[in-house]
Design an enzyme around this catalytic site. Structure first.
Site, PDB file in Angstrom:
ATOM      1  N   GLU A  60      28.565 -16.862  43.992  1.00 57.55           N
ATOM      2  CA  GLU A  60      27.776 -15.315  43.890  1.00 57.55           C
ATOM      3  C   GLU A  60      28.469 -14.776  42.667  1.00 57.55           C
ATOM      4  O   GLU A  60      29.529 -14.760  42.523  1.00 57.55           O
ATOM      5  CB  GLU A  60      28.235 -14.653  45.253  1.00 57.55           C
ATOM      6  N   ARG A  66      38.028 -25.884  53.442  1.00 54.98           N
ATOM      7  CA  ARG A  66      38.678 -24.892  52.309  1.00 54.98           C
ATOM      8  C   ARG A  66      39.762 -25.286  51.704  1.00 54.98           C
ATOM      9  O   ARG A  66      40.820 -25.790  52.689  1.00 54.98           O
ATOM     10  CB  ARG A  66      38.643 -23.346  52.642  1.00 54.98           C
ATOM     11  N   LYS A  69      37.670 -11.241  47.471  1.00 58.07           N
ATOM     12  CA  LYS A  69      37.323 -10.433  46.157  1.00 58.07           C
ATOM     13  C   LYS A  69      37.727  -8.995  46.651  1.00 58.07           C
ATOM     14  O   LYS A  69      38.105  -8.079  45.841  1.00 58.07           O
ATOM     15  CB  LYS A  69      35.984 -10.587  46.342  1.00 58.07           C
TER      16      LYS A  69
END
Length: 814
Positions: free
Chosen positions: A289, A493, A503
């Site tokens: 993204e 992950r 973020k």
């Protein structure tokens, strides 16, 4: 009032009553399972139900008694069959003894997996599974005898230490449908006839062949990784780990062989068209993204997606998931492209989800027309969680939803007033996920992801484990539209201790002034790691050492630093720098002017060249390398304790200490002699002469605790866990002139200090009208003993020795 009679109480065992469990236990032991194995099977509800059904069907042909060999095949069938529609078909072949060996059962299971659509071609099936093929004892005897004859010389030498499995394997290769036990018995009998009974020497264990010794770095890393719960094979490169065979991924076009993949009447034809378009090529994609900077976890994703394609001669798309324009910025697009290139990968093509918005909208209309989607007016807060109330608009007329969806596109609804929802229940129980939202109409990830994968004919949609709950919607949506359906594969992950990568939280760190920006070297974003001086090869190596794991992994930062150190040790040339300087005057300097000293760029490999530094009557050493009153064990410069100057061949001895009005030491006066003209000193120290002045930034971890986001470890939140000493700036550090023409991101190993990288915010410094950027300027032409000021700024990458008291723990900031 009539009274209620209480019935008997039954204990439930795994959803089955105690009585039914006892019946199943008796049934399973009747198949030849031990009682312990039968009880373990009962704990697996799905397996026990399938085995019970298989046994019941077999009894209709064989009667109540089933022999152990048949029972073993039935258990193998029940435990390995994925498509339950084929159970009755395969049981009939086992019960009728047409399938009576393990190789036949394996072939049958592979056949039904490869042919998911009805009807099954029974003639082809029986040919592929060896139905009707009879292997005689004579054929087995001949095949085993031929195998023994080929290996007889080695057999006679090694005797019973020989690998008998090799003989059985060669016989099985000739007689594909032979019973394995019969082959083994024949091998045992013929070997006994050839060698006779075992001797005492045959009973001794065969000595193990010593394995090649791992390099020190590999052994250290393997140990570190094991301590962190990893099981990846450290001897394999990333490319070796990502070979298709190593990962057990499906081959392009064989999506239907993946467990859980949904097959429809259109699947095989769509896969055929897919293969015609791709030519059987592996296709992956990396879909970030563009609303933030990539971090260390993304490095694993980049290596996995691009690396898997590269390892299997495929291609990888870089696709920006730009479905929410309100959060996207141009700087994030360019930064992501830069980081992918920095790690050494080139996308086959850069695409954007918005490239396909027209097609995505048309497909949404088609879903509504098929009665598989509807416009809903429930608010965001009503849709949160998994136990939400069903939408009162779920069954609204198709034409009404079509009109409302068109109104959404034209902006006639305010934000949150309407959504388009798909009619399905996801794996995590969430009902009817959202496909489109408004303010400005845009598609969601759940809707966009799989459809973009289908458009680009992705073969392996690789994503992190948290997307596993969305796999059902992934398959459902492609199949609902009758379009090519890729396969989603999940992996674990990669996280690091002492770090935050969210973020939102990084924005908080920037807003509060805890860090400068996304590329602050104390962060674990990729731009920050590059600015810190971490080479891309080291990050890729770290991802390879972590391995392609399914479980989520949280690693210690020192494992990443070990990879950085391995790379910089071979690529960062040595130089000398002094952080806390002390002026030293050599009163009997052996020459009328400064001497030129040749310093190897890499002391361990002098073939990589040398650089020249001046050696003058005034030098600067580290203040910590001198003690007027040394503690026991201090080996550097002190009264009566000379010390060597590295690379000069000279030893200096203290003669006078010059102090200022406050009593602090301002300078030293020393004499020098040749190092070979007397006793060897206890230590050699680094130094600079006629140096350059620069700013040096020394970094420590940004957070004090391993898990700054864990409220049990840090109750006050991650902002309360900041290490206030995470940055120490040395504004007047001295470096030798070999770094004068260094450019941003150039790296050096400052002897006895650590690895340092030139910061990109360095600027050209000037003194006496001379800019450092002018070519041809040599350090030895700078005759002044005082340091020249430069605009050079260096960031510490890693400390070289943990015992140095320099606050240079450049473990990556958490």
């Amino acid at each position: 009032m009539p009274t209620c009679r209480r019935g008997p109480k039954f204990l439930l065992v795994s959803g089955v009553s105690a009585m039914a469990a006892l019946d199943s236990l008796s049934l399973f032991t009747g198949l030849g399972l031990s009682e312990q194995k039968a009880r373990e099977t009962l704990k697996n509800t799905a397996l026990s139900a399938q085995l019970r059904e298989a046994a019941t069907q077999a009894q209709q042909t064989l009667g109540s008694t089933i022999d152990k060999a048949t029972g073993t095949l039935l258990y193998g069938l029940a435990s390995r069959l994925r498509d339950t529609r084929r159970l009755s078909f395969l049981v009939s072949y086992i019960a009728s003894k047409k399938i009576h060996t393990e190789p036949q059962l394996s072939a049958a299971l592979e056949y039904v997996r490869s042919h998911p659509l009805d009807p099954i071609d029974t003639v082809d099936f029986e040919q592929e599974c060896g139905v009707g093929v009879i292997v005689t004892p004579e054929q087995i005897e001949e095949a085993v005898e031929a195998a023994i004859n080929r290996h007889q010389p080695q057999l006679l030498v090694e005797r019973y230490h020989f690998n008998m499995g090799l003989l059985m394997g060669e016989a099985r290769a000739v007689l594909k449908w032979a019973d394995g036990k019969m082959i083994k018995n024949e091998v045992d009998m013929q070997v006994l006839h050839l060698l006779g009974p075992k001797l005492e020497a045959d009973l001794e264990k065969k000595p193990k062949v010593a394995k090649a010794r791992l390099e020190e770095t590999d052994r250290r890393t393997a140990k570190d990784v094991m301590e962190n719960g990893e099981t990846a094979d450290q001897t394999l490169s990333l490319m070796e780990q990502l070979r298709g065979e190593a990962l057990k991924f499906h081959k392009p076009g064989e999506n239907y062989k993946t467990p859980g993949y949904v097959v429809t009447p259109h699947t095989m034809n769509l896969l055929k068209q897919h293969l015609e378009i791709t030519g059987g090529q592996v296709r992956t994609r990396f879909p970030p993204e563009p609303n933030g900077i990539l971090h260390i976890g993304h490095a694993k994703a980049i290596n996995f997606n691009f690396g898997y394609a590269k390892a299997n001669n495929g291609i990888c798309f870089l696709r920006f998931d730009d479905t929410n324009p309100e959060k996207e910025e141009a700087k994030f697009f360019s930064a992501i492209c830069d980081m992918v290139a920095w790690l050494g990968y080139t996308p086959y093509k850069v695409t954007y989800a918005s490239d396909y918005f027209d097609q995505l909208y048309a497909w949404a209309v088609e879903l509504i027309r098929r009665g598989l989607a509807y416009v809903c007016h429930q608010r965001v807060e009503e849709l949160k969680g998994h136990n939400t109330l069903p939408s009162p608009w779920r069954d609204r007329p198709t034409e009404e939803s079509l009109l409302l969806f068109e109104a959404m596109r034209k902006g006639k609804f305010s934000e949150g007033e309407a959504t388009l929802r798909m009619k399905l229940v996801m794996e995590d129980g969430k009902m009817d996920p959202v496909a489109y939202r408004v303010k400005c109409i845009y598609p969601t990830y759940d809707y966009t992801h799989c459809l973009c994968d289908s458009i680009e004919h992705i073969t392996h949609s690789l994503c992190t484990k948290e997307f596993q709950a969305r796999r059902s919607s992934y398959f459902w949506l492609c199949n609902a539209l009758d379009i090519y359906c890729p396969v989603q594969w999940e992996y674990g992950r990669l996280n690091l201790h002492y770090a935050v990568v969210s973020k939102r939280k990084i924005l908080q760190l920037v807003a509060t002034g805890a860090v400068r920006d996304w590329d602050d070297p104390r962060l674990f974003t990729l731009t920050a790691l590059r600015r810190r001086g971490f080479p891309p090869e080291a990050i890729n190596s770290f991802c390879a050492r972590v391995g392609v794991t399914v479980a989520q992994t949280t690693m210690e930062p020192h494992l990443l630093e070990a990879c950085v150190r391995d790379v910089l040790n071979d690529t960062a040339p040595r130089a000398m720098a002094v952080l806390e300087s002390l002026r030293v005057i050599i009163t009997n300097f052996p020459a009328a002017k400064s001497l030129d000293i040749q310093v190897p760029n890499f002391p361990a490999d002098e073939t990589k060249g040398f650089h020249q530094v001046p050696f003058a009557p005034i030098v600067f050493i580290e203040r910590t390398d001198f003690k007027e009153e040394p503690e026991p064990g201090f080996k550097r410069l002190a009264w009566g304790q000379p010390v060597g100057l590295r690379h000069t061949g000279y030893v200096i001895e203290l003669q006078r200490v010059v102090k200022g009005p406050s009593g602090s030491v301002e300078s030293l006066e020393v004499t020098c002699r040749r190092a070979d003209a007397g006793e060897k000193p206890k230590a050699f120290i680094h130094w600079v002469s006629q140096p350059l002045m620069c700013e040096v930034r020394l970094y420590e971890r940004l957070f004090q605790h391993k898990n700054p986001e864990d409220p049990t470890e840090v109750p006050g939140g991650f902002l309360s866990d900041l290490n206030l000493a995470s940055l120490h700036v040395v504004e007047a550090a001295l470096v030798d002139c070999s770094v004068a023409l260094a450019r941003p991101f150039d790296k050096f190993q400052f002897e006895r200090l650590g690895y340092f990288s030139v910061d990109p915010d360095s600027h050209q410094g000037k003194r006496r009208g001379l800019t450092l950027a002018q070519g041809g300027v040599k350090c030895c032409n700078h005759s002044s003993p005082w340091p020249r000021t430069t605009g050079l700024k260096l960031s510490s990458c890693l400390s070289l020795l943990s015992s140095l008291r320099l606050h240079v723990h450049t473990t990556m900031p958490g």
